[in-house]
Design a protein around this motif. Structure first.
Motif, PDB file in Angstrom:
ATOM      1  N   VAL A 125      57.358  35.074 123.550  1.00  0.00           N
ATOM      2  CA  VAL A 125      56.130  35.091 124.341  1.00  0.00           C
ATOM      3  C   VAL A 125      55.972  33.816 125.151  1.00  0.00           C
ATOM      4  O   VAL A 125      55.428  33.839 126.251  1.00  0.00           O
ATOM      5  CB  VAL A 125      54.912  35.340 123.422  1.00  0.00           C
ATOM      6  N   ARG A 126      56.463  32.658 124.623  1.00  0.00           N
ATOM      7  CA  ARG A 126      56.350  31.415 125.356  1.00  0.00           C
ATOM      8  C   ARG A 126      57.047  31.516 126.709  1.00  0.00           C
ATOM      9  O   ARG A 126      56.471  31.207 127.753  1.00  0.00           O
ATOM     10  CB  ARG A 126      56.963  30.278 124.538  1.00  0.00           C
ATOM     11  N   PHE A 145      58.015  34.300 128.287  1.00  0.00           N
ATOM     12  CA  PHE A 145      57.388  35.368 129.071  1.00  0.00           C
ATOM     13  C   PHE A 145      56.091  34.898 129.716  1.00  0.00           C
ATOM     14  O   PHE A 145      55.897  35.038 130.928  1.00  0.00           O
ATOM     15  CB  PHE A 145      57.139  36.556 128.128  1.00  0.00           C
ATOM     16  N   ALA A 146      55.213  34.276 128.908  1.00  0.00           N
ATOM     17  CA  ALA A 146      53.889  33.897 129.417  1.00  0.00           C
ATOM     18  C   ALA A 146      53.992  32.840 130.501  1.00  0.00           C
ATOM     19  O   ALA A 146      53.319  32.928 131.534  1.00  0.00           O
ATOM     20  CB  ALA A 146      53.031  33.379 128.266  1.00  0.00           C
ATOM     21  N   LEU A 172      49.743  31.209 122.127  1.00  0.00           N
ATOM     22  CA  LEU A 172      50.608  32.328 122.511  1.00  0.00           C
ATOM     23  C   LEU A 172      50.196  33.603 121.783  1.00  0.00           C
ATOM     24  O   LEU A 172      50.225  34.688 122.352  1.00  0.00           O
ATOM     25  CB  LEU A 172      52.064  31.981 122.207  1.00  0.00           C
ATOM     26  N   ILE A 173      49.777  33.446 120.505  1.00  0.00           N
ATOM     27  CA  ILE A 173      49.302  34.626 119.782  1.00  0.00           C
ATOM     28  C   ILE A 173      48.034  35.161 120.451  1.00  0.00           C
ATOM     29  O   ILE A 173      47.846  36.367 120.587  1.00  0.00           O
ATOM     30  CB  ILE A 173      49.071  34.282 118.295  1.00  0.00           C
ATOM     31  N   LEU A 212      59.162  19.497 120.483  1.00  0.00           N
ATOM     32  CA  LEU A 212      59.101  20.366 119.308  1.00  0.00           C
ATOM     33  C   LEU A 212      57.666  20.518 118.833  1.00  0.00           C
ATOM     34  O   LEU A 212      57.198  21.621 118.547  1.00  0.00           O
ATOM     35  CB  LEU A 212      59.950  19.767 118.184  1.00  0.00           C
ATOM     36  N   LEU A 253      54.180  44.957 133.245  1.00  0.00           N
ATOM     37  CA  LEU A 253      54.925  43.764 132.845  1.00  0.00           C
ATOM     38  C   LEU A 253      55.909  44.052 131.724  1.00  0.00           C
ATOM     39  O   LEU A 253      56.822  43.287 131.498  1.00  0.00           O
ATOM     40  CB  LEU A 253      53.957  42.673 132.395  1.00  0.00           C
ATOM     41  N   PHE A 254      55.691  45.135 131.000  1.00  0.00           N
ATOM     42  CA  PHE A 254      56.538  45.420 129.855  1.00  0.00           C
ATOM     43  C   PHE A 254      57.534  46.533 130.147  1.00  0.00           C
ATOM     44  O   PHE A 254      58.233  46.991 129.268  1.00  0.00           O
ATOM     45  CB  PHE A 254      55.677  45.815 128.644  1.00  0.00           C
ATOM     46  N   ILE A 256      56.559  35.027 113.132  1.00  0.00           N
ATOM     47  CA  ILE A 256      55.927  34.222 114.180  1.00  0.00           C
ATOM     48  C   ILE A 256      56.969  33.508 115.036  1.00  0.00           C
ATOM     49  O   ILE A 256      56.814  33.384 116.246  1.00  0.00           O
ATOM     50  CB  ILE A 256      54.944  33.206 113.549  1.00  0.00           C
ATOM     51  N   LEU A 279      58.540  35.771 117.658  1.00  0.00           N
ATOM     52  CA  LEU A 279      57.454  36.234 118.536  1.00  0.00           C
ATOM     53  C   LEU A 279      57.043  35.145 119.513  1.00  0.00           C
ATOM     54  O   LEU A 279      56.993  35.369 120.730  1.00  0.00           O
ATOM     55  CB  LEU A 279      56.259  36.656 117.675  1.00  0.00           C
ATOM     56  N   THR A 280      56.782  33.941 118.988  1.00  0.00           N
ATOM     57  CA  THR A 280      56.354  32.869 119.892  1.00  0.00           C
ATOM     58  C   THR A 280      57.479  32.447 120.822  1.00  0.00           C
ATOM     59  O   THR A 280      57.234  32.109 121.977  1.00  0.00           O
ATOM     60  CB  THR A 280      55.866  31.641 119.104  1.00  0.00           C
ATOM     61  N   ALA A 321      35.094  47.759 130.755  1.00  0.00           N
ATOM     62  CA  ALA A 321      35.071  46.508 131.516  1.00  0.00           C
ATOM     63  C   ALA A 321      34.594  45.368 130.634  1.00  0.00           C
ATOM     64  O   ALA A 321      35.102  44.252 130.704  1.00  0.00           O
ATOM     65  CB  ALA A 321      34.160  46.661 132.731  1.00  0.00           C
ATOM     66  N   ILE A 367      33.234  44.465 136.252  1.00  0.00           N
ATOM     67  CA  ILE A 367      33.039  43.064 135.904  1.00  0.00           C
ATOM     68  C   ILE A 367      34.214  42.239 136.393  1.00  0.00           C
ATOM     69  O   ILE A 367      34.060  41.203 137.023  1.00  0.00           O
ATOM     70  CB  ILE A 367      32.881  42.913 134.375  1.00  0.00           C
ATOM     71  N   ILE A 368      35.434  42.710 136.084  1.00  0.00           N
ATOM     72  CA  ILE A 368      36.606  42.008 136.611  1.00  0.00           C
ATOM     73  C   ILE A 368      37.459  43.001 137.381  1.00  0.00           C
ATOM     74  O   ILE A 368      37.512  44.180 137.050  1.00  0.00           O
ATOM     75  CB  ILE A 368      37.454  41.356 135.496  1.00  0.00           C
ATOM     76  N   TYR A 401      65.027  24.534 128.582  1.00  0.00           N
ATOM     77  CA  TYR A 401      65.337  23.497 127.604  1.00  0.00           C
ATOM     78  C   TYR A 401      64.666  23.798 126.266  1.00  0.00           C
ATOM     79  O   TYR A 401      65.287  23.712 125.206  1.00  0.00           O
ATOM     80  CB  TYR A 401      64.885  22.141 128.164  1.00  0.00           C
ATOM     81  N   ILE A 402      63.370  24.170 126.317  1.00  0.00           N
ATOM     82  CA  ILE A 402      62.628  24.389 125.075  1.00  0.00           C
ATOM     83  C   ILE A 402      63.163  25.604 124.336  1.00  0.00           C
ATOM     84  O   ILE A 402      63.284  25.591 123.109  1.00  0.00           O
ATOM     85  CB  ILE A 402      61.120  24.524 125.385  1.00  0.00           C
ATOM     86  N   LEU A 411      62.025  23.130 132.051  1.00  0.00           N
ATOM     87  CA  LEU A 411      61.459  22.806 130.751  1.00  0.00           C
ATOM     88  C   LEU A 411      61.528  24.011 129.812  1.00  0.00           C
ATOM     89  O   LEU A 411      61.861  23.871 128.632  1.00  0.00           O
ATOM     90  CB  LEU A 411      60.005  22.362 130.940  1.00  0.00           C
ATOM     91  N   PHE A 441      47.425  34.959 123.580  1.00  0.00           N
ATOM     92  CA  PHE A 441      47.896  35.623 124.802  1.00  0.00           C
ATOM     93  C   PHE A 441      48.378  37.040 124.498  1.00  0.00           C
ATOM     94  O   PHE A 441      48.106  37.984 125.240  1.00  0.00           O
ATOM     95  CB  PHE A 441      49.025  34.786 125.398  1.00  0.00           C
ATOM     96  N   VAL A 442      49.086  37.191 123.352  1.00  0.00           N
ATOM     97  CA  VAL A 442      49.559  38.527 122.962  1.00  0.00           C
ATOM     98  C   VAL A 442      48.363  39.422 122.663  1.00  0.00           C
ATOM     99  O   VAL A 442      48.321  40.588 123.083  1.00  0.00           O
ATOM    100  CB  VAL A 442      50.491  38.429 121.746  1.00  0.00           C
ATOM    101  N   GLU A 485      51.735  25.169 120.289  1.00  0.00           N
ATOM    102  CA  GLU A 485      51.429  26.218 121.264  1.00  0.00           C
ATOM    103  C   GLU A 485      51.293  27.602 120.633  1.00  0.00           C
ATOM    104  O   GLU A 485      50.725  28.498 121.250  1.00  0.00           O
ATOM    105  CB  GLU A 485      52.573  26.281 122.275  1.00  0.00           C
ATOM    106  N   ALA A 486      51.868  27.764 119.424  1.00  0.00           N
ATOM    107  CA  ALA A 486      51.998  29.105 118.851  1.00  0.00           C
ATOM    108  C   ALA A 486      50.674  29.868 118.834  1.00  0.00           C
ATOM    109  O   ALA A 486      50.638  31.050 119.166  1.00  0.00           O
ATOM    110  CB  ALA A 486      52.565  29.000 117.442  1.00  0.00           C
ATOM    111  N   LEU A 490      64.550  25.062 120.632  1.00  0.00           N
ATOM    112  CA  LEU A 490      63.953  25.731 119.479  1.00  0.00           C
ATOM    113  C   LEU A 490      64.976  26.609 118.773  1.00  0.00           C
ATOM    114  O   LEU A 490      64.977  26.688 117.537  1.00  0.00           O
ATOM    115  CB  LEU A 490      62.752  26.555 119.909  1.00  0.00           C
TER     116      LEU A 490
END
Lengths: 271, 72
Positions: free
Chosen positions: A193-194, A196-197, B63-64, B53, A26-27, A186, A189-190, B5, A16-17, A253-254, A250, B66-67, B59-60, A258
């Motif tokens: 992940v922010r 990284f993503a 992002l979750i 901010l 990636l990890f 959270i 984690l965010t 798949a 399918i994909i 900065y973020i 960006l 995405f995880v 966005e959180a 944070l």
């Protein structure tokens, strides 16, 4: 190049994909180039060490002379430092934010230069797109804001999270549970992940567009005029390239902003 | 049809669903920030910081999602 050829193994009539064979890459860190004293040095580790050297060299050479009429390089370095000090640390945390400037500046420069590898010709690999690095940075931020909270409020830092006195008694267990997870789980984690993503997405977009544009254009002898589609992809890739420079700054900065906000919320829980 | 798949395709759909809410939320945050900056240009710096901010917290959920795409 290898990425495109690897996808050819996938049969579109069955699958399918056409996923890459292993996203876990990636990890993980890749195989080592050298081993120094039992520590394997991979390309990623080498680039991480290079970030430290570049950041130190930037600050050392930028602020070495301290002349009243600064050179262009000194003015740039000074504005970078004063931006983190005034606009991030003191604006967000308050007057005592000056204590956190060394840490915030290190994080900012590390993330910025680590991200900048993405658009550096010849490197084209942001070290922050390996999960280990943002996770480590987020763990450091977590440690700093928890310790700041404990130093300021003592054990009441944790009881204040679990049993918030500013809401009605009946809601306290529920709000406390949500607060506990959102602050201690959270948040880091965010944060990780922010970064990284965003970097993985940018890296993949650049790789796919530029490499496939190049593959199409270079095979003009085999497929003739249809190679023209490669030109469109190449131009789009260059557009994304400019966009990624904005994203890089960006995100640095973020991440710093944070981190400062989390420290501030540990120091002044009522706000 | 292979079940693996199908699971991979469902992960993609799940991430897409997780991105809807934050997408709308970020739009509202940025729109309000622009409105604030247009009304009070002298407060643009504060509005911009607060906007980043707000975006970061909104966005959180995406992002979750995405995880979960990786671990599900």
């Amino acid at each position: 190049m290898e990425l495109i050829l690897a996808a050819a193994e996938c049969d579109p009539s069955v699958d399918i994909i056409c996923a890459p064979s292993n996203v876990n890459e990636l990890f993980e860190f890749r195989e080592a180039i050298w081993t120094i004293g039992g520590f394997p040095i991979t390309r990623t580790v080498f680039l991480i060490l290079a970030v430290a050297v570049i950041a130190s060299a930037l600050l050392f050479f930028g602020l070495r002379k301290k002349s009243v009429i600064p050179s262009k390089f000194q003015a740039m370095t000074e504005s970078l430092v004063s931006y983190v000090r005034d606009d991030i640390a003191i604006d967000i945390i308050g007057p005592e934010g000056i204590k956190y400037v060394p840490w915030l500046l290190s994080v900012f420069l590390f993330v910025l230069i680590g991200n900048m590898y993405e658009v550096t010709p010849g490197v084209n690999f942001p070290v922050t797109s390996r999960m280990a690095l943002p996770a480590m940075l987020a763990a450091i931020t977590w440690t700093v804001f928890v310790i700041a909270g404990i130093k300021r409020q003592g054990f009441r830092y944790f009881t204040g999270i679990i049993w918030p006195t500013s809401v009605p008694v009946a809601l306290r267990p529920l709000v406390g549970l949500i607060e506990f997870f959102s602050i201690l789980v959270i948040r880091p984690l965010t944060l990780a992940v922010r970064l990284f993503a965003n970097l993985v997405a940018g890296h993949l977009m650049l790789t796919l567009l530029l490499v496939s544009g190049w593959v199409f254009l270079s095979s003009i002898g085999d497929i003739g005029a249809r190679a023209g589609i490669g030109l469109a992809w190449f131009i789009m890739g260059l557009g994304i390239f400019v966009f990624e420079i904005v994203v890089i700054m960006l995100q640095a900065y973020i991440f710093t902003l944070l981190s400062a906000v989390y420290v501030q919320s540990s120091l002044y829980p009522e706000h | 049809m292979e079940l693996d798949a199908l699971a991979g395709a469902l992960k993609l759909v799940g991430y897409g669903l997780a991105a809807i809410g934050p997408g709308i939320g970020i739009g509202i945050v940025a729109g309000s920030a622009i409105e604030a900056m247009a009304r009070q240009p002298e407060a643009a710096g504060v509005a911009r910081t607060t906007m980043f901010l707000g975006i970061a917290f909104t966005e959180a959920l995406a992002l979750i999602g995405f995880v979960l795409f990786f671990i599900a």
